[in-house]
Design a protein around this motif. Structure first.
Motif, PDB file in Angstrom:
ATOM      1  N   PRO A   1      -5.014  -2.437  -8.252  1.00  0.00           N
ATOM      2  CA  PRO A   1      -3.930  -1.660  -8.847  1.00  0.00           C
ATOM      3  C   PRO A   1      -4.362  -0.609  -9.865  1.00  0.00           C
ATOM      4  O   PRO A   1      -3.588   0.294 -10.170  1.00  0.00           O
ATOM      5  CB  PRO A   1      -3.047  -2.732  -9.495  1.00  0.00           C
ATOM      6  CG  PRO A   1      -3.954  -3.886  -9.737  1.00  0.00           C
ATOM      7  CD  PRO A   1      -4.961  -3.846  -8.618  1.00  0.00           C
ATOM      8  N   ASP A   2      -5.570  -0.693 -10.371  1.00  0.00           N
ATOM      9  CA  ASP A   2      -6.029   0.270 -11.376  1.00  0.00           C
ATOM     10  C   ASP A   2      -6.820   1.421 -10.773  1.00  0.00           C
ATOM     11  O   ASP A   2      -7.424   2.207 -11.515  1.00  0.00           O
ATOM     12  CB  ASP A   2      -6.886  -0.437 -12.436  1.00  0.00           C
ATOM     13  CG  ASP A   2      -6.078  -1.455 -13.222  1.00  0.00           C
ATOM     14  OD1 ASP A   2      -4.859  -1.234 -13.396  1.00  0.00           O
ATOM     15  OD2 ASP A   2      -6.650  -2.473 -13.651  1.00  0.00           O
ATOM     16  N   SER A   3      -6.827   1.528  -9.446  1.00  0.00           N
ATOM     17  CA  SER A   3      -7.616   2.562  -8.769  1.00  0.00           C
ATOM     18  C   SER A   3      -6.785   3.286  -7.720  1.00  0.00           C
ATOM     19  O   SER A   3      -5.825   2.732  -7.182  1.00  0.00           O
ATOM     20  CB  SER A   3      -8.824   1.934  -8.063  1.00  0.00           C
ATOM     21  OG  SER A   3      -9.670   1.294  -8.987  1.00  0.00           O
ATOM     22  N   VAL A   4      -7.193   4.517  -7.436  1.00  0.00           N
ATOM     23  CA  VAL A   4      -6.610   5.295  -6.346  1.00  0.00           C
ATOM     24  C   VAL A   4      -7.773   5.782  -5.484  1.00  0.00           C
ATOM     25  O   VAL A   4      -8.783   6.266  -6.002  1.00  0.00           O
ATOM     26  CB  VAL A   4      -5.802   6.505  -6.873  1.00  0.00           C
ATOM     27  CG1 VAL A   4      -5.329   7.382  -5.731  1.00  0.00           C
ATOM     28  CG2 VAL A   4      -4.622   6.023  -7.699  1.00  0.00           C
TER      29      VAL A   4
ATOM     30  N   GLU B   1       0.851  -1.187   0.000  1.00  0.00           N
ATOM     31  CA  GLU B   1       0.000   0.000   0.000  1.00  0.00           C
ATOM     32  C   GLU B   1       0.886   1.236   0.000  1.00  0.00           C
ATOM     33  O   GLU B   1       1.923   1.261   0.661  1.00  0.00           O
ATOM     34  CB  GLU B   1      -0.898   0.035   1.237  1.00  0.00           C
ATOM     35  CG  GLU B   1      -1.872  -1.104   1.315  1.00  0.00           C
ATOM     36  CD  GLU B   1      -2.696  -1.086   2.596  1.00  0.00           C
ATOM     37  OE1 GLU B   1      -3.770  -1.687   2.573  1.00  0.00           O
ATOM     38  OE2 GLU B   1      -2.255  -0.500   3.600  1.00  0.00           O
TER      39      GLU B   1
ATOM     40  N   LYS C   1      -3.147   9.824 -12.691  1.00  0.00           N
ATOM     41  CA  LYS C   1      -1.848  10.190 -13.271  1.00  0.00           C
ATOM     42  C   LYS C   1      -1.958  11.482 -14.086  1.00  0.00           C
ATOM     43  O   LYS C   1      -1.039  12.302 -14.086  1.00  0.00           O
ATOM     44  CB  LYS C   1      -1.297   9.050 -14.112  1.00  0.00           C
ATOM     45  CG  LYS C   1      -0.772   7.907 -13.267  1.00  0.00           C
ATOM     46  CD  LYS C   1      -0.148   6.832 -14.118  1.00  0.00           C
ATOM     47  CE  LYS C   1       0.491   5.770 -13.243  1.00  0.00           C
ATOM     48  NZ  LYS C   1       1.232   4.790 -14.031  1.00  0.00           N
TER      49      LYS C   1
ATOM     50  N   THR D   1       2.816   9.075  -7.528  1.00  0.00           N
ATOM     51  CA  THR D   1       2.708   8.330  -8.792  1.00  0.00           C
ATOM     52  C   THR D   1       4.021   7.627  -9.143  1.00  0.00           C
ATOM     53  O   THR D   1       3.993   6.508  -9.657  1.00  0.00           O
ATOM     54  CB  THR D   1       2.257   9.236  -9.954  1.00  0.00           C
ATOM     55  OG1 THR D   1       3.132  10.348 -10.054  1.00  0.00           O
ATOM     56  CG2 THR D   1       0.831   9.705  -9.760  1.00  0.00           C
TER      57      THR D   1
ATOM     58  N   LYS E   1      -4.523   7.000  -1.639  1.00  0.00           N
ATOM     59  CA  LYS E   1      -3.994   5.675  -1.290  1.00  0.00           C
ATOM     60  C   LYS E   1      -4.101   4.768  -2.510  1.00  0.00           C
ATOM     61  O   LYS E   1      -5.118   4.764  -3.205  1.00  0.00           O
ATOM     62  CB  LYS E   1      -4.789   5.086  -0.129  1.00  0.00           C
ATOM     63  CG  LYS E   1      -4.414   3.665   0.234  1.00  0.00           C
ATOM     64  CD  LYS E   1      -5.302   3.160   1.355  1.00  0.00           C
ATOM     65  CE  LYS E   1      -5.088   1.691   1.622  1.00  0.00           C
ATOM     66  NZ  LYS E   1      -5.996   1.196   2.647  1.00  0.00           N
ATOM     67  N   TRP E   2      -3.043   3.990  -2.737  1.00  0.00           N
ATOM     68  CA  TRP E   2      -3.036   2.959  -3.764  1.00  0.00           C
ATOM     69  C   TRP E   2      -2.777   1.636  -3.089  1.00  0.00           C
ATOM     70  O   TRP E   2      -1.980   1.553  -2.147  1.00  0.00           O
ATOM     71  CB  TRP E   2      -1.951   3.250  -4.794  1.00  0.00           C
ATOM     72  CG  TRP E   2      -1.807   2.184  -5.835  1.00  0.00           C
ATOM     73  CD1 TRP E   2      -2.514   2.068  -7.002  1.00  0.00           C
ATOM     74  CD2 TRP E   2      -0.910   1.066  -5.812  1.00  0.00           C
ATOM     75  NE1 TRP E   2      -2.097   0.956  -7.699  1.00  0.00           N
ATOM     76  CE2 TRP E   2      -1.100   0.324  -6.982  1.00  0.00           C
ATOM     77  CE3 TRP E   2       0.057   0.633  -4.899  1.00  0.00           C
ATOM     78  CZ2 TRP E   2      -0.401  -0.823  -7.268  1.00  0.00           C
ATOM     79  CZ3 TRP E   2       0.765  -0.519  -5.182  1.00  0.00           C
ATOM     80  CH2 TRP E   2       0.539  -1.228  -6.366  1.00  0.00           C
ATOM     81  N   SER E   3      -3.440   0.584  -3.549  1.00  0.00           N
ATOM     82  CA  SER E   3      -3.236  -0.747  -2.990  1.00  0.00           C
ATOM     83  C   SER E   3      -3.012  -1.739  -4.125  1.00  0.00           C
ATOM     84  O   SER E   3      -3.687  -1.661  -5.162  1.00  0.00           O
ATOM     85  CB  SER E   3      -4.464  -1.176  -2.175  1.00  0.00           C
ATOM     86  OG  SER E   3      -4.346  -2.522  -1.768  1.00  0.00           O
TER      87      SER E   3
ATOM     88  N   VAL F   1       4.043   4.514  -7.004  1.00  0.00           N
ATOM     89  CA  VAL F   1       3.082   3.521  -7.511  1.00  0.00           C
ATOM     90  C   VAL F   1       3.662   2.792  -8.725  1.00  0.00           C
ATOM     91  O   VAL F   1       3.535   1.575  -8.855  1.00  0.00           O
ATOM     92  CB  VAL F   1       1.721   4.196  -7.859  1.00  0.00           C
ATOM     93  CG1 VAL F   1       0.834   3.242  -8.666  1.00  0.00           C
ATOM     94  CG2 VAL F   1       1.007   4.638  -6.590  1.00  0.00           C
TER      95      VAL F   1
ATOM     96  N   LEU G   1      -6.739   4.915 -11.897  1.00  0.00           N
ATOM     97  CA  LEU G   1      -5.325   5.286 -11.811  1.00  0.00           C
ATOM     98  C   LEU G   1      -4.902   6.149 -13.002  1.00  0.00           C
ATOM     99  O   LEU G   1      -4.151   7.112 -12.827  1.00  0.00           O
ATOM    100  CB  LEU G   1      -4.452   4.031 -11.719  1.00  0.00           C
ATOM    101  CG  LEU G   1      -2.944   4.258 -11.670  1.00  0.00           C
ATOM    102  CD1 LEU G   1      -2.551   5.096 -10.450  1.00  0.00           C
ATOM    103  CD2 LEU G   1      -2.207   2.929 -11.668  1.00  0.00           C
TER     104      LEU G   1
END
Length: 176
Positions: A66-69, A38, A130, A169, A60-62, A172, A126
């Protein structure tokens, strides 16, 4: 001379602690439950001047999604936050989805009486995040019960959140 050196070290340490409290740093951590990575940026100011609405933004990215923030959008006062939209250098992005209810923090403790704050969680693709992170000027519109407010950040502003977007970013990208 030793006392002066000690005083300087203590002062610098206090300044560093205050800076971390006002502008917390990026956190890269492993989820204690399932071990997924994370990347978390706690909420910081998303306004480039005092004349704008004071918004906060965290993300937050998990590796689980992986395609969402996840976005954490905050405003001062007791408000029902309904939505958030972004104007990225003239292009409107409304690809966020609200998750759950607005969280209200009354700010009152036994020792201090801080202003009331409201915060809501949203999910954004995501790829759109970006674009947000690389935009020169981002206007963030936070929609509340019967009103909205706007703040701005981006590469051409001095908002606290602006450099945090780039760091986030790039971190990530290491896990994709």
């Amino acid at each position: 001379m030793k006392k002066l050196t000690l005083a300087c070290v203590i002062l610098l340490s206090a300044c560093t602690s205050m800076n971390q409290a006002l502008s917390p740093s990026l956190q890269v951590q492993k989820n204690d439950f399932d071990g997924t990575m994370e990347i978390i940026q706690p909420e910081v100011s998303a306004a480039s001047s005092l004349s704008e609405a004071y918004h906060t933004l965290g993300f937050k990215w998990s590796a689980k999604k992986p395609d969402s923030v996840f976005l954490y959008v905050g405003v001062y006062g007791i408000e029902s936050i309904r939505g958030v939209a972004f104007n990225l250098d003239g292009n409107i992005i409304e690809s966020t989805t609200k998750i759950g209810l607005t969280d209200i923090d009354l700010g009152h403790t036994e020792l201090v009486n801080l202003p009331n704050r409201s915060m809501a969680t949203f999910v954004m693709p995501l790829n759109d995040f970006k674009k947000l992170a690389t935009s020169d000027l981002v206007k963030m519109k936070v929609e509340m019960g019967n009103s909205y407010s706007v703040s701005s950040f981006g590469k051409t502003t001095s908002a606290v959140v602006s450099p945090k977007l780039v760091l986030f970013t790039s971190e990530v990208d290491k896990y994709l």
